[in-house]
Design an enzyme around this catalytic site. Sequence first.
Site: not given
Ligand code: AMP
Length: 211
Positions: A166, A126, A16, A92, A155
């Site tokens: 996750r 990654r 994404k 989410r 990360r």
């Molecule tokens: P991402 O970079 O999109 O994979 O997001 C990394 C982490 O940020 C996720 O595993 C969640 O802990 C938090 N996060 C990101 N977007 C959301 C969301 N819309 N709702 C809740 N937690 C989020």
Amino acid sequence: MAQPRILILGAPGAGKGTQSARMAEHFDVEHITTGDALRANKEMDISDVHDEYDTPGEIMEAGELVPDEVVNAIVEEALSSADGFVLDGYPRNRAQAEELEGMTDLDVVLTLEVSEEELIHRLTGRRMDPETGDIYHLEYNPPEDETVEERLIQRDDDTEETVTERLRVYHENTAPVIDLYDERGVLERVDGEQSPEDVWADVQAVIEDAV
Ligand code: AMP
């Protein structure tokens, strides 16, 4: 043509971020990403809205979701100043999807489809260059420069343990959001296991068809 309002869905590791960055540039829209916004505010005190954790950083490291009120506010604020956008990492869960309905209309909803096995492989391999923010993969896309290779970091939430959590959270909370748009007949599916170039060609075609 008005600038498109795009929602991109898909599991962690589906691509994404990569595709959103290209969309933002090509269609001249804003890239709104809750993950990056939360990483930039890792230390924010959210103890009043969470029983167990004090900061977004702790929640992210555990692979759990940051409370809805925190992310809803981030997205509402970002959307208020954007004409066109690509929204990445939100909603989410179904409650966030309902919240989004009250904030904006969408022109395109697309999801990147990638198998579970490939997701795990992509996420655990990654790496990031802490100096430039560039993303690499140990096997698919290693840096050519040895100095860069030596300084790469993982990360905090790309470790095998957090990746498993996750993906569990994704299946429980986020897959139902995809079903919701599918049931409404507005979901466009893109094969996310192709090369980034081929995924981009499909993504672009889907958006151009819709707007
Ligand atoms: P991402 O970079 O999109 O994979 O997001 C990394 C982490 O940020 C996720 O595993 C969640 O802990 C938090 N996060 C990101 N977007 C959301 C969301 N819309 N709702 C809740 N937690 C989020």
